[in-house]
Design an enzyme around this catalytic site. Structure first.
Site, PDB file in Angstrom:
ATOM      1  N   GLY A   1       0.942  -1.300  -0.006  1.00  0.00           N
ATOM      2  CA  GLY A   1      -0.113  -0.093   0.131  1.00  0.00           C
ATOM      3  C   GLY A   1       0.913   1.368  -0.025  1.00  0.00           C
TER       4      GLY A   1
ATOM      5  N   GLN B   1       3.494   9.658   1.440  1.00  0.00           N
ATOM      6  CA  GLN B   1       4.833   9.159   1.091  1.00  0.00           C
ATOM      7  C   GLN B   1       5.602   9.388   0.169  1.00  0.00           C
ATOM      8  OE1 GLN B   1       2.563   5.121   2.186  1.00  0.00           O
ATOM      9  NE2 GLN B   1       4.638   4.960   3.163  1.00  0.00           N
TER      10      GLN B   1
ATOM     11  N   CYS C   1       6.255  -0.171   7.594  1.00  0.00           N
ATOM     12  CA  CYS C   1       6.008   0.902   6.980  1.00  0.00           C
ATOM     13  C   CYS C   1       7.007   1.628   5.723  1.00  0.00           C
ATOM     14  CB  CYS C   1       5.382   2.254   7.693  1.00  0.00           C
ATOM     15  SG  CYS C   1       4.862   3.676   6.628  1.00  0.00           S
ATOM     16  N   LEU C   2       6.570   1.744   4.576  1.00  0.00           N
ATOM     17  CA  LEU C   2       8.059   2.236   3.837  1.00  0.00           C
ATOM     18  C   LEU C   2       8.725   3.571   4.177  1.00  0.00           C
ATOM     19  CD1 LEU C   2       6.476   1.230   0.284  1.00  0.00           C
ATOM     20  CD2 LEU C   2       8.244  -0.006   1.375  1.00  0.00           C
TER      21      LEU C   2
ATOM     22  N   HIS D   1      -4.090   1.267   7.198  1.00  0.00           N
ATOM     23  CA  HIS D   1      -2.865   1.740   7.475  1.00  0.00           C
ATOM     24  C   HIS D   1      -2.532   3.111   6.569  1.00  0.00           C
ATOM     25  CE1 HIS D   1       1.946   1.197   7.680  1.00  0.00           C
ATOM     26  NE2 HIS D   1       1.960   2.014   6.744  1.00  0.00           N
ATOM     27  N   GLU D   2      -2.950   2.803   5.350  1.00  0.00           N
ATOM     28  CA  GLU D   2      -2.874   3.906   4.436  1.00  0.00           C
ATOM     29  C   GLU D   2      -3.812   5.230   4.977  1.00  0.00           C
ATOM     30  OE1 GLU D   2      -0.346   3.689   3.003  1.00  0.00           O
ATOM     31  OE2 GLU D   2      -0.041   1.477   2.971  1.00  0.00           O
TER      32      GLU D   2
ATOM     33  N   HIS E   1      -2.274   7.221   7.223  1.00  0.00           N
ATOM     34  CA  HIS E   1      -1.126   8.243   6.511  1.00  0.00           C
ATOM     35  C   HIS E   1      -1.718   9.694   6.190  1.00  0.00           C
ATOM     36  CE1 HIS E   1       2.631   6.480   6.409  1.00  0.00           C
ATOM     37  NE2 HIS E   1       2.301   5.103   5.805  1.00  0.00           N
TER      38      HIS E   1
HETATM   39 ZN    ZN Z   1       3.072   3.480   5.750  1.00  0.00          ZN
END
Ligand code: ZN
Length: 167
Positions: free
Chosen positions: A54, A59, A96-97, A138-139, A142
């Site tokens: 995701g 991000q 998380c990236l 999760h997204e 963000h």
């Molecule tokens: Zn993330």
């Protein structure tokens, strides 16, 4: 001009903690345009090239309420997503990236119903479960400036933040 999915190979660079852009609430999309669709395709490419399931606009430095998800059930592109119903709970370790080398055990809803616009501006209301439901939650976090470290008790968060300065 619009590019077709398969012809798109651009990738965006990832924003990582403690970048300020990750900590703020994003703006709602007012109009769904070709350029927005193009951005979402590039986000999908970026998600795949970083082995993510995701990716939220914040991000990649974009201040808009858009997310892309592919947790094994195919590509989802969501504009202005809002969770309108939650069912059950499920606990799982998440990475998380944008938060390198960090894993946080997070309790989330098992099933979520989400209202959003698809990439053509069509109003959707769908129910998701399993890893897809988790990735969507999760997204959407963000888009509200919330990160996995915000689920940690304060002392663990302090330690993690200190560590993240050096990775
Ligand atoms: Zn993330």
């Amino acid at each position: 001009m619009r590019q077709r999915e398969g012809q798109h190979h651009k990738s965006l660079s990832l924003v990582k903690y403690p970048a300020r852009g990750l900590l703020k609430r994003t703006k709602r999309v007012e109009t769904v345009t070709d350029s927005l669709r193009d951005t979402m395709r590039t986000m999908v490419t970026t998600m795949y090239s970083n082995q993510g399931i995701g990716l939220a606009a914040t991000q990649v430095g974009i201040d808009l309420q858009i997310v892309v998800v592919d947790a094994g059930d195919g590509i989802l592109k969501m504009i202005n997503p809002v969770i309108v119903k939650r069912d059950g709970t499920d606990v799982m370790d998440e990475g998380c990236l944008s938060v390198p080398q960090t894993v946080v055990r997070i309790k989330r809803a098992k099933v979520v119903t989400v209202e959003y616009l698809d990439e053509w501006g069509k109003r959707m209301c769908k129910t998701f479960e399993g890893l897809t439901a988790r990735a969507i939650q999760h997204e959407i976090d963000h888009l509200n400036g919330r990160l996995i470290i915000d689920y940690l008790p304060w002392y663990k968060k302090m330690i993690t933040i200190r560590h993240l300065r050096y990775v």
